[in-house]
Design a protein around this motif. Sequence first.
Motif, PDB file in Angstrom:
ATOM      1  N   GLY A 164     -75.846  34.871 -40.627  1.00  0.00           N
ATOM      2  CA  GLY A 164     -75.717  33.583 -41.297  1.00  0.00           C
ATOM      3  C   GLY A 164     -74.275  33.152 -41.443  1.00  0.00           C
ATOM      4  N   PRO A 165     -74.066  31.954 -41.996  1.00  0.00           N
ATOM      5  CA  PRO A 165     -72.706  31.433 -42.150  1.00  0.00           C
ATOM      6  C   PRO A 165     -71.844  32.334 -43.030  1.00  0.00           C
ATOM      7  CG  PRO A 165     -74.338  29.702 -42.486  1.00  0.00           C
ATOM      8  CD  PRO A 165     -75.093  30.999 -42.446  1.00  0.00           C
ATOM      9  N   ALA A 166     -70.596  32.504 -42.615  1.00  0.00           N
ATOM     10  CA  ALA A 166     -69.644  33.301 -43.398  1.00  0.00           C
ATOM     11  C   ALA A 166     -68.636  32.404 -44.090  1.00  0.00           C
ATOM     12  CB  ALA A 166     -68.927  34.287 -42.485  1.00  0.00           C
ATOM     13  N   GLY A 167     -68.770  31.101 -43.956  1.00  0.00           N
ATOM     14  CA  GLY A 167     -67.782  30.186 -44.507  1.00  0.00           C
ATOM     15  C   GLY A 167     -66.898  29.652 -43.403  1.00  0.00           C
ATOM     16  N   ALA A 168     -66.542  28.382 -43.489  1.00  0.00           N
ATOM     17  CA  ALA A 168     -65.744  27.742 -42.455  1.00  0.00           C
ATOM     18  C   ALA A 168     -64.433  28.491 -42.234  1.00  0.00           C
ATOM     19  CB  ALA A 168     -65.462  26.296 -42.839  1.00  0.00           C
ATOM     20  N   GLY A 169     -64.122  28.749 -40.966  1.00  0.00           N
ATOM     21  CA  GLY A 169     -62.893  29.425 -40.618  1.00  0.00           C
ATOM     22  C   GLY A 169     -62.908  30.922 -40.822  1.00  0.00           C
ATOM     23  N   ARG A 170     -64.027  31.478 -41.278  1.00  0.00           N
ATOM     24  CA  ARG A 170     -64.089  32.910 -41.577  1.00  0.00           C
ATOM     25  C   ARG A 170     -64.949  33.688 -40.594  1.00  0.00           C
ATOM     26  NH1 ARG A 170     -64.879  32.654 -48.184  1.00  0.00           N
ATOM     27  NH2 ARG A 170     -62.950  31.509 -48.621  1.00  0.00           N
ATOM     28  N   GLY A 171     -65.376  33.023 -39.519  1.00  0.00           N
ATOM     29  CA  GLY A 171     -66.225  33.696 -38.548  1.00  0.00           C
ATOM     30  C   GLY A 171     -65.570  34.899 -37.912  1.00  0.00           C
ATOM     31  N   ARG A 172     -64.230  34.831 -37.723  1.00  0.00           N
ATOM     32  CA  ARG A 172     -63.533  35.946 -37.083  1.00  0.00           C
ATOM     33  C   ARG A 172     -63.601  37.204 -37.926  1.00  0.00           C
ATOM     34  NH1 ARG A 172     -60.352  36.129 -32.827  1.00  0.00           N
ATOM     35  NH2 ARG A 172     -60.378  33.869 -32.668  1.00  0.00           N
ATOM     36  N   GLY A 173     -63.802  37.067 -39.229  1.00  0.00           N
ATOM     37  CA  GLY A 173     -63.854  38.238 -40.088  1.00  0.00           C
ATOM     38  C   GLY A 173     -65.224  38.882 -40.154  1.00  0.00           C
ATOM     39  N   GLU A 174     -66.231  38.268 -39.533  1.00  0.00           N
ATOM     40  CA  GLU A 174     -67.569  38.849 -39.554  1.00  0.00           C
ATOM     41  C   GLU A 174     -67.628  40.079 -38.658  1.00  0.00           C
ATOM     42  OE1 GLU A 174     -70.639  35.219 -40.247  1.00  0.00           O
ATOM     43  OE2 GLU A 174     -69.713  35.296 -38.281  1.00  0.00           O
ATOM     44  N   PRO A 175     -68.393  41.110 -39.062  1.00  0.00           N
ATOM     45  CA  PRO A 175     -68.497  42.312 -38.221  1.00  0.00           C
ATOM     46  C   PRO A 175     -69.202  42.010 -36.913  1.00  0.00           C
ATOM     47  CG  PRO A 175     -70.075  42.391 -40.033  1.00  0.00           C
ATOM     48  CD  PRO A 175     -69.186  41.218 -40.298  1.00  0.00           C
ATOM     49  N   CYS A 176     -68.778  42.680 -35.852  1.00  0.00           N
ATOM     50  CA  CYS A 176     -69.387  42.521 -34.532  1.00  0.00           C
ATOM     51  C   CYS A 176     -70.523  43.527 -34.394  1.00  0.00           C
ATOM     52  CB  CYS A 176     -68.343  42.740 -33.439  1.00  0.00           C
ATOM     53  SG  CYS A 176     -69.019  42.707 -31.777  1.00  0.00           S
ATOM     54  N   ARG A 177     -71.720  43.023 -34.106  1.00  0.00           N
ATOM     55  CA  ARG A 177     -72.873  43.916 -34.006  1.00  0.00           C
ATOM     56  C   ARG A 177     -72.895  44.696 -32.697  1.00  0.00           C
ATOM     57  NH1 ARG A 177     -78.190  40.638 -34.956  1.00  0.00           N
ATOM     58  NH2 ARG A 177     -77.176  39.174 -33.549  1.00  0.00           N
ATOM     59  N   THR A 178     -72.097  44.282 -31.734  1.00  0.00           N
ATOM     60  CA  THR A 178     -72.101  44.958 -30.435  1.00  0.00           C
ATOM     61  C   THR A 178     -71.235  46.207 -30.452  1.00  0.00           C
ATOM     62  OG1 THR A 178     -72.423  42.821 -29.363  1.00  0.00           O
ATOM     63  CG2 THR A 178     -71.703  44.639 -27.975  1.00  0.00           C
ATOM     64  N   ARG A 179     -70.064  46.136 -31.084  1.00  0.00           N
ATOM     65  CA  ARG A 179     -69.135  47.265 -31.108  1.00  0.00           C
ATOM     66  C   ARG A 179     -69.811  48.482 -31.739  1.00  0.00           C
ATOM     67  NH1 ARG A 179     -65.437  44.831 -33.255  1.00  0.00           N
ATOM     68  NH2 ARG A 179     -64.003  44.513 -31.484  1.00  0.00           N
ATOM     69  N   GLY A 180     -69.782  49.601 -31.029  1.00  0.00           N
ATOM     70  CA  GLY A 180     -70.371  50.827 -31.539  1.00  0.00           C
ATOM     71  C   GLY A 180     -71.840  50.996 -31.222  1.00  0.00           C
ATOM     72  N   SER A 181     -72.489  49.975 -30.668  1.00  0.00           N
ATOM     73  CA  SER A 181     -73.904  50.109 -30.327  1.00  0.00           C
ATOM     74  C   SER A 181     -74.062  51.024 -29.115  1.00  0.00           C
ATOM     75  CB  SER A 181     -74.519  48.739 -30.042  1.00  0.00           C
ATOM     76  OG  SER A 181     -73.875  48.092 -28.961  1.00  0.00           O
ATOM     77  N   VAL A 182     -75.248  51.566 -28.941  1.00  0.00           N
ATOM     78  CA  VAL A 182     -75.520  52.522 -27.875  1.00  0.00           C
ATOM     79  C   VAL A 182     -76.479  51.899 -26.867  1.00  0.00           C
ATOM     80  CG1 VAL A 182     -76.497  54.782 -27.295  1.00  0.00           C
ATOM     81  CG2 VAL A 182     -75.122  54.500 -29.371  1.00  0.00           C
ATOM     82  N   LEU A 183     -76.073  51.920 -25.599  1.00  0.00           N
ATOM     83  CA  LEU A 183     -76.922  51.431 -24.524  1.00  0.00           C
ATOM     84  C   LEU A 183     -77.676  52.611 -23.937  1.00  0.00           C
ATOM     85  CD1 LEU A 183     -74.371  49.099 -22.674  1.00  0.00           C
ATOM     86  CD2 LEU A 183     -75.783  48.608 -24.681  1.00  0.00           C
ATOM     87  N   ASP A 184     -78.983  52.611 -24.129  1.00  0.00           N
ATOM     88  CA  ASP A 184     -79.806  53.715 -23.637  1.00  0.00           C
ATOM     89  C   ASP A 184     -81.183  53.164 -23.292  1.00  0.00           C
ATOM     90  OD1 ASP A 184     -81.175  56.017 -23.079  1.00  0.00           O
ATOM     91  OD2 ASP A 184     -80.516  57.102 -24.857  1.00  0.00           O
ATOM     92  N   PRO A 185     -81.516  53.047 -21.998  1.00  0.00           N
ATOM     93  CA  PRO A 185     -82.810  52.464 -21.625  1.00  0.00           C
ATOM     94  C   PRO A 185     -84.008  53.275 -22.072  1.00  0.00           C
ATOM     95  CG  PRO A 185     -81.698  53.389 -19.710  1.00  0.00           C
ATOM     96  CD  PRO A 185     -80.708  53.433 -20.838  1.00  0.00           C
ATOM     97  N   VAL A 186     -83.783  54.527 -22.476  1.00  0.00           N
ATOM     98  CA  VAL A 186     -84.899  55.356 -22.941  1.00  0.00           C
ATOM     99  C   VAL A 186     -85.356  54.949 -24.335  1.00  0.00           C
ATOM    100  CG1 VAL A 186     -85.525  57.717 -23.603  1.00  0.00           C
ATOM    101  CG2 VAL A 186     -84.324  57.295 -21.459  1.00  0.00           C
ATOM    102  N   ARG A 187     -84.464  54.370 -25.119  1.00  0.00           N
ATOM    103  CA  ARG A 187     -84.815  54.042 -26.501  1.00  0.00           C
ATOM    104  C   ARG A 187     -85.903  52.968 -26.547  1.00  0.00           C
ATOM    105  NH1 ARG A 187     -79.455  53.967 -30.376  1.00  0.00           N
ATOM    106  NH2 ARG A 187     -78.843  56.142 -30.028  1.00  0.00           N
ATOM    107  N   PRO A 188     -86.911  53.149 -27.390  1.00  0.00           N
ATOM    108  CA  PRO A 188     -87.977  52.143 -27.480  1.00  0.00           C
ATOM    109  C   PRO A 188     -87.520  50.885 -28.198  1.00  0.00           C
ATOM    110  CG  PRO A 188     -88.345  53.897 -29.075  1.00  0.00           C
ATOM    111  CD  PRO A 188     -87.167  54.322 -28.243  1.00  0.00           C
TER     112      PRO A 188
END
Length: 383
Positions: A164-188
Motif C-alpha cells: 500500500g501507499p507509504a506516503g508521497a515521496g517515501r516509496g524509495r524507503g519501502e522494503p523490496c520484496r524481491t531482495r533475499g527471496s529464493v528462486l526454487d522451482p521445486v517449491r509449491p
Amino acid sequence: MDGTNGNGGTRAAGGAPGDPADRVPAYRQIRVTTPREPVAALADTEARLARETHPVLMSAGAPLFGVVRERDGGGWEVLGSFLEQAPQEARDSMGAAFRRAAQRARDAGDEEAYAACMSAAERMDWEALDELTVAGVRHRVARAECYIRSGPDGPEPPRPSDPGPAGAGRGRGEPCRTRGSVLDPVRPTGMSEALLKADLLTLVRKAGTVPDDVRDDSRRAADTHPGGVLLPPVFMIARRVEGRWRPDSAGSATPQRARDHLAFRLRVMIPWEERLDAEARAPYTAAAERLDAHPADELEAGGHRFRVVRVERLVRFGPEGPEGPRPSDPDPQVPVMVQEQRLREQDLPDDDGDAPGGPDEGTRRLAGLFHEEEARIRALGER
C-alpha cells in the motif's frame, strides 16, 4: 517431498512407484499447495479474479536482470531488486556485491575470503562475465521476462494485496520484496500462481512482432529452460497514446515508488522533454500535487492519461539453474574499466568532466528543474 535441490535432477521421492512424475526433472514440475497464511490466501484469490477481469497476457517489453547466488539448501538467492535493465548493469551489481562481501570478510578477520572476493570484483570491472564462482559459491546474472495482464479497460493496476501507499515521496524507503527471496522451482505455490506460471511458460514471441533473433532465442529458451519461478511483481507507469497503452517508465519495486516516479516525470522530465514554459507546466505540476495528496493508480494530466500497471516477472529454469542473458538481449554497455580505458585512449573526458564550453541549454534547463524538485523535497522534509 522431493529430494532435489531445485537446480536439476529428477524427483527422488513422493510419488507412487511407476508415477510418471518420477521421470520429470524437478525444475519442470509445478507443485500446488493450499495457502495457509491469510495474506497468501487473499493474494491467491485476487490472482484467480485477475484471470477473469484481465484475461489477456501480454509482453511488458524488455526483460529485467538481477544477481543470484546458489544456496547449499537448494534454489538461488536474489541479491538485489532484480530491476536492472541491461546485463551489464547486473554485472556491475554483481561486482558491487563481491566488494560488500569482501568488506564483511575483512571485518570478520577472514583475509583469504577477502582476497577471493576482491579478486572477483576486480575481474567484473574488466570482463563481461555472467557467472562466477567465488569461495565455492556460484553467482549468476539471471534474466526475467516481463508480462502484464490486460482486460477491456486496459492493463491491470495494482491489487489490494500489493504493498500500500507509504506516503508521497517515501516509496524509495519501502522494503523490496524481491531482495533475499529464493528462486526454487521445486517449491509449491498456490493454484492461481501455478496456473499463471504454466501460462507464461508456454508463451513464445509471435512471428513478425519482434526481430527474428529475438523470436529464435524465445523458442530456444522454451527448450533449454522449460521450468520457471515467478518473482514478486513490480510496477511501472503506462501512458495512453493514440488509443493504446505504452510503457512510460522502468519497473519499480512497489506501487508507491511508481507513483513517486510519475510525480517526478510530471514535475521534471515531461516539462523538460516538451520544452514547457511555466504556464504550460502548471497542469502537470497540479496533477503531481493531486497524486501526492491522494495516491491513485490512474491520473490525467495535460491531456495525457497515466496508469500504474502491475508487471509479472518470470525467471526460466533449466537443469543448470536460472536462465542468463540471451544473445539477442540489448547489452550496449561495457565493464567500467574497459569504458575508462577507451576514454583515455580517445583522449575524451569521462562522465565527471564537462564538455568544452560548459553544459548546453537543454542540460541547464534539466538541471534547473531537477534542483527545483530537490528544493521542494527538502522543504517537505523540514516541515
